[in-house]
Design an enzyme around this catalytic site. Structure first.
Site, PDB file in Angstrom:
ATOM      1  N   VAL A  13     -78.359 -18.302 -53.264  1.00 28.84           N
ATOM      2  CA  VAL A  13     -77.825 -17.383 -52.258  1.00 28.84           C
ATOM      3  C   VAL A  13     -76.554 -17.947 -51.623  1.00 28.84           C
ATOM      4  O   VAL A  13     -75.528 -17.252 -51.535  1.00 28.84           O
ATOM      5  CB  VAL A  13     -78.912 -17.112 -51.186  1.00 28.84           C
ATOM      6  CG1 VAL A  13     -78.348 -16.292 -50.032  1.00 28.84           C
ATOM      7  CG2 VAL A  13     -80.114 -16.399 -51.822  1.00 28.84           C
ATOM      8  N   THR A 121     -84.883 -15.588 -46.310  1.00 33.60           N
ATOM      9  CA  THR A 121     -85.939 -14.607 -46.083  1.00 33.60           C
ATOM     10  C   THR A 121     -86.876 -15.148 -45.003  1.00 33.60           C
ATOM     11  O   THR A 121     -87.280 -16.317 -45.056  1.00 33.60           O
ATOM     12  CB  THR A 121     -86.713 -14.368 -47.394  1.00 33.60           C
ATOM     13  OG1 THR A 121     -85.756 -14.030 -48.401  1.00 33.60           O
ATOM     14  CG2 THR A 121     -87.715 -13.243 -47.252  1.00 33.60           C
ATOM     15  N   GLU A 148     -81.388 -13.847 -59.381  1.00 34.91           N
ATOM     16  CA  GLU A 148     -80.872 -15.196 -59.628  1.00 34.91           C
ATOM     17  C   GLU A 148     -79.930 -15.268 -60.820  1.00 34.91           C
ATOM     18  O   GLU A 148     -78.958 -15.999 -60.803  1.00 34.91           O
ATOM     19  CB  GLU A 148     -82.043 -16.171 -59.821  1.00 34.91           C
ATOM     20  CG  GLU A 148     -82.747 -16.458 -58.506  1.00 34.91           C
ATOM     21  CD  GLU A 148     -83.829 -17.499 -58.618  1.00 34.91           C
ATOM     22  OE1 GLU A 148     -84.171 -17.906 -59.733  1.00 34.91           O
ATOM     23  OE2 GLU A 148     -84.339 -17.907 -57.549  1.00 34.91           O
ATOM     24  N   LYS A 200     -86.679  -6.640 -46.133  1.00 33.48           N
ATOM     25  CA  LYS A 200     -86.685  -7.634 -47.220  1.00 33.48           C
ATOM     26  C   LYS A 200     -88.095  -7.841 -47.782  1.00 33.48           C
ATOM     27  O   LYS A 200     -88.318  -7.790 -48.992  1.00 33.48           O
ATOM     28  CB  LYS A 200     -86.125  -8.959 -46.678  1.00 33.48           C
ATOM     29  CG  LYS A 200     -86.206 -10.109 -47.640  1.00 33.48           C
ATOM     30  CD  LYS A 200     -85.317  -9.908 -48.834  1.00 33.48           C
ATOM     31  CE  LYS A 200     -85.524 -11.014 -49.837  1.00 33.48           C
ATOM     32  NZ  LYS A 200     -84.791 -10.793 -51.063  1.00 33.48           N
ATOM     33  N   ASN A 204     -89.538  -6.665 -51.684  1.00 33.64           N
ATOM     34  CA  ASN A 204     -90.100  -7.548 -52.713  1.00 33.64           C
ATOM     35  C   ASN A 204     -91.585  -7.275 -52.948  1.00 33.64           C
ATOM     36  O   ASN A 204     -92.062  -7.377 -54.082  1.00 33.64           O
ATOM     37  CB  ASN A 204     -89.860  -9.020 -52.355  1.00 33.64           C
ATOM     38  CG  ASN A 204     -88.483  -9.472 -52.823  1.00 33.64           C
ATOM     39  OD1 ASN A 204     -87.802  -8.745 -53.556  1.00 33.64           O
ATOM     40  ND2 ASN A 204     -88.056 -10.642 -52.419  1.00 33.64           N
ATOM     41  N   CYS A 256     -89.052 -15.682 -55.277  1.00 35.59           N
ATOM     42  CA  CYS A 256     -89.178 -14.778 -54.129  1.00 35.59           C
ATOM     43  C   CYS A 256     -90.412 -13.871 -54.121  1.00 35.59           C
ATOM     44  O   CYS A 256     -91.058 -13.744 -53.087  1.00 35.59           O
ATOM     45  CB  CYS A 256     -87.919 -13.921 -54.023  1.00 35.59           C
ATOM     46  SG  CYS A 256     -86.498 -14.903 -53.534  1.00 35.59           S
ATOM     47  N   ASP A 260     -92.780 -13.952 -50.847  1.00 31.21           N
ATOM     48  CA  ASP A 260     -92.525 -12.867 -49.896  1.00 31.21           C
ATOM     49  C   ASP A 260     -93.760 -11.973 -49.760  1.00 31.21           C
ATOM     50  O   ASP A 260     -94.086 -11.497 -48.671  1.00 31.21           O
ATOM     51  CB  ASP A 260     -91.308 -12.038 -50.335  1.00 31.21           C
ATOM     52  CG  ASP A 260     -90.010 -12.859 -50.254  1.00 31.21           C
ATOM     53  OD1 ASP A 260     -90.085 -14.054 -49.926  1.00 31.21           O
ATOM     54  OD2 ASP A 260     -88.931 -12.299 -50.534  1.00 31.21           O
TER      55      ASP A 260
HETATM   56  N1  LIG Z   1     -83.165 -17.138 -55.111  1.00 29.82           N
HETATM   57  C1  LIG Z   1     -83.124 -15.831 -54.907  1.00 29.82           C
HETATM   58  O1  LIG Z   1     -83.045 -15.003 -55.845  1.00 29.82           O
HETATM   59  C2  LIG Z   1     -83.145 -15.276 -53.502  1.00 29.82           C
HETATM   60  C3  LIG Z   1     -82.886 -13.914 -53.312  1.00 29.82           C
HETATM   61  C4  LIG Z   1     -82.919 -13.413 -52.042  1.00 29.82           C
HETATM   62  C5  LIG Z   1     -83.230 -14.236 -50.959  1.00 29.82           C
HETATM   63  N2  LIG Z   1     -83.507 -15.537 -51.167  1.00 29.82           N
HETATM   64  C6  LIG Z   1     -83.830 -16.369 -49.994  1.00 29.82           C
HETATM   65  O2  LIG Z   1     -82.687 -17.148 -49.653  1.00 29.82           O
HETATM   66  C7  LIG Z   1     -83.071 -18.450 -49.190  1.00 29.82           C
HETATM   67  C8  LIG Z   1     -82.408 -19.505 -50.049  1.00 29.82           C
HETATM   68  O3  LIG Z   1     -82.864 -19.348 -51.378  1.00 29.82           O
HETATM   69  P1  LIG Z   1     -82.148 -20.040 -52.631  1.00 29.82           P
HETATM   70  O4  LIG Z   1     -82.831 -19.512 -53.842  1.00 29.82           O
HETATM   71  O5  LIG Z   1     -80.663 -19.918 -52.497  1.00 29.82           O
HETATM   72  O6  LIG Z   1     -82.585 -21.561 -52.377  1.00 29.82           O
HETATM   73  P2  LIG Z   1     -82.313 -22.823 -53.325  1.00 29.82           P
HETATM   74  O7  LIG Z   1     -83.573 -23.584 -53.348  1.00 29.82           O
HETATM   75  O8  LIG Z   1     -81.677 -22.383 -54.605  1.00 29.82           O
HETATM   76  O9  LIG Z   1     -81.205 -23.642 -52.522  1.00 29.82           O
HETATM   77  C9  LIG Z   1     -81.378 -24.162 -51.259  1.00 29.82           C
HETATM   78  C10 LIG Z   1     -80.274 -25.180 -50.984  1.00 29.82           C
HETATM   79  O10 LIG Z   1     -80.417 -25.617 -49.629  1.00 29.82           O
HETATM   80  C11 LIG Z   1     -80.232 -27.039 -49.592  1.00 29.82           C
HETATM   81  N3  LIG Z   1     -80.921 -27.551 -48.431  1.00 29.82           N
HETATM   82  C12 LIG Z   1     -82.255 -27.731 -48.255  1.00 29.82           C
HETATM   83  N4  LIG Z   1     -82.511 -28.157 -47.018  1.00 29.82           N
HETATM   84  C13 LIG Z   1     -81.310 -28.290 -46.381  1.00 29.82           C
HETATM   85  C14 LIG Z   1     -80.913 -28.677 -45.078  1.00 29.82           C
HETATM   86  N5  LIG Z   1     -81.806 -29.044 -44.159  1.00 29.82           N
HETATM   87  N6  LIG Z   1     -79.596 -28.663 -44.763  1.00 29.82           N
HETATM   88  C15 LIG Z   1     -78.666 -28.290 -45.705  1.00 29.82           C
HETATM   89  N7  LIG Z   1     -78.985 -27.898 -46.950  1.00 29.82           N
HETATM   90  C16 LIG Z   1     -80.289 -27.899 -47.283  1.00 29.82           C
HETATM   91  C17 LIG Z   1     -80.790 -27.535 -50.925  1.00 29.82           C
HETATM   92  O11 LIG Z   1     -80.245 -28.791 -51.274  1.00 29.82           O
HETATM   93  C18 LIG Z   1     -80.359 -26.411 -51.876  1.00 29.82           C
HETATM   94  O12 LIG Z   1     -79.086 -26.675 -52.441  1.00 29.82           O
HETATM   95  C19 LIG Z   1     -84.597 -18.454 -49.234  1.00 29.82           C
HETATM   96  O13 LIG Z   1     -85.081 -18.082 -47.971  1.00 29.82           O
HETATM   97  C20 LIG Z   1     -84.932 -17.375 -50.243  1.00 29.82           C
HETATM   98  O14 LIG Z   1     -86.197 -16.820 -50.009  1.00 29.82           O
HETATM   99  C21 LIG Z   1     -83.440 -16.101 -52.418  1.00 29.82           C
END
Ligand SMILES: NC(=O)c1ccc[n+]([C@@H]2O[C@H](COP(=O)([O-])OP(=O)(O)OC[C@H]3O[C@@H](n4cnc5c(N)ncnc54)[C@H](O)[C@@H]3O)[C@@H](O)[C@H]2O)c1
Length: 388
Positions: A13, A121, A148, A200, A204, A256, A260
């Site tokens: 994201v 989320t 993704e 959201k 999902n 997700c 979710d």
């Molecule tokens: N992956 C998806 O398809 C998707 C879609 C919609 C919403 N979301 C939501 O978005 C959010 C992020 O998901 P994602 O898939 O991008 O996560 P991810 O696991 O791919 O990436 C998270 C990133 O955050 C970093 N991180 C972790 N803790 C940290 C901190 N304390 N400070 C700074 N950086 C930190 C990690 O190193 C990593 O690079 C989640 O809440 C998820 O539910 C994800």
């Protein structure tokens, strides 16, 4: 006008939003993963979509990554966009939002007068509590709907933009998005923060429910020796149902949908809500598939053809096939997964496809692949439409 933006979290994201916004804004990405940050700044991106590199090279003067938190919080920003993980905590029966709460305290402590946007989320009701606790109104919830494997293109062409919170800040945020992506007016929904969190989770949970519906139809077809494809085609010709997102699979999975749906199920004050049933049903689906395979004693070695949920995906995070694997008994398991080299549950990897085909008595695959055509007679899949 150029905005100065801090994006926290360089995952699916955060990275996609950062690249999209870098077209016309100054973007800083903060991530605790030092290696990811180091690589990003020398042009090695953590995710593999083709378009990422094109965007990175074109707008690299507008974007930088840092791993030092106090450096990240020492600037003034128009927006701080939070894309931190919110994994489901099985003991607390809720998302783990600790890193987001900690960050908010620091933002408030640094006295950064900025608009905070939650892309992560969240549990329904979370943002309202945070706003009250810190007496800080400049917080928006704009849930992310990207897939993704198409993260950047989904950001650039969003299905809809949902923004929850104070309307003045919400409009300012939408204006910035309109400047860098294709958003039609009728696809923008502004509401309060709690409704936005709910959009959201219900989106999902609907997708998870739909997956379960067609898998349950397929379970019925397997038990009664009927052709699932024929039944689904008949059912889905009703325009109210629609001929899409109806291909049976090994269950819903990924990052997700499971978490979710769990969060939403636990947001209810009663346990027998629909979404609890959906979660149980997804597990039942894995049991039914595993039972079919377990009861055939002639199958000694099962070859798992790819672990990712979707064709061409390199992401195996919480893939539904792991649930089936955990239920297989007295079988030798081998796996062919060319796109992800992680050592999964110590499964024996076979990297040569022809050796893999030869060793497998049965090949288990969630999504059929033309590369298996010569051993079609060994393949077990429920991919009746041959699509993702
Ligand atoms: N992956 C998806 O398809 C998707 C879609 C919609 C919403 N979301 C939501 O978005 C959010 C992020 O998901 P994602 O898939 O991008 O996560 P991810 O696991 O791919 O990436 C998270 C990133 O955050 C970093 N991180 C972790 N803790 C940290 C901190 N304390 N400070 C700074 N950086 C930190 C990690 O190193 C990593 O690079 C989640 O809440 C998820 O539910 C994800």
């Amino acid at each position: 006008m150029k905005n100065k933006i801090l994006i926290v979290g360089m995952g699916y994201v955060g990275l996609a939003n950062a690249l999209m916004l870098s077209q016309k804004n100054d973007v800083i990405i903060f991530d605790i993963d030092k290696m990811k940050v180091y690589n990003f700044n020398r042009g090695v991106l953590p995710l593999g979509e083709d378009m990422y590199e094109t965007f990175y090279n074109k707008y690299r003067d507008n974007i930088i990554a840092i791993s030092d938190e106090s450096q990240a919080l020492s600037n003034k920003y128009d927006f701080i966009i939070i894309a931190l993980p919110t994994d489901y905590d099985q003991d607390k029966k809720a998302f783990n939002t600790t890193s987001i709460e900690d960050l908010i305290v620091k933002i408030i402590d640094h006295n950064i007068d900025t608009c905070i946007v939650f892309k992560s989320t969240l549990p329904i009701g979370f943002t309202r509590l945070i706003k009250e606790k810190f007496q800080y109104d400049q917080i928006l919830v704009s849930p992310e709907f990207l897939r993704e494997n198409k993260a950047l293109s989904d950001c650039l062409n969003p299905s809809r933009i949902v923004v929850g919170g104070n309307k003045i800040y919400a409009m300012k945020y939408v204006k910035m998005l309109k400047n860098v992506s294709k958003i039609e007016k009728e696809k923008v929904f502004i509401m309060n923060e709690t409704e936005s969190e709910a959009v959201k989770l219900f989106s999902n949970a609907y997708l998870a429910t739909r997956v379960c519906f067609f898998n349950e139809l397929d379970n019925f077809s397997l038990i009664h020796n009927l052709d699932a494809k024929t039944i689904i085609s008949g059912v889905c010709s009703d325009p109210r149902i629609g001929d899409h997102y109806n291909n049976p699979s090994f269950g819903f999975g990924g990052y997700c949908l499971p978490k979710d749906t769990k969060q939403l199920a636990n947001n209810y004050p009663y346990a027998d809500n629909l979404f609890s049933a959906v979660l149980n049903n997804n597990n039942k689906r894995a049991e039914i598939i595993a039972q079919i395979l377990n009861r055939d004693d002639t199958i000694k070695t099962i070859g798992i053809y790819k672990l990712a949920m979707k064709k061409s995906s390199y992401n195996c995070r919480n893939s539904a096939i792991f649930n089936i694997i955990s239920k297989l008994q007295n079988k030798n398991l081998i796996v062919y997964e060319p796109l992800d080299k992680t050592n999964f549950n110590n499964l024996k990897r076979i990297d040569d496809l022809s050796v893999f085909k030869q060793m497998s008595d049965l090949i288990l695959c969630n999504r059929y692949d033309a590369l298996l055509e010569d051993v079609k007679y060994k393949v077990f899949t429920r991919d009746v439409f041959n699509e993702n």
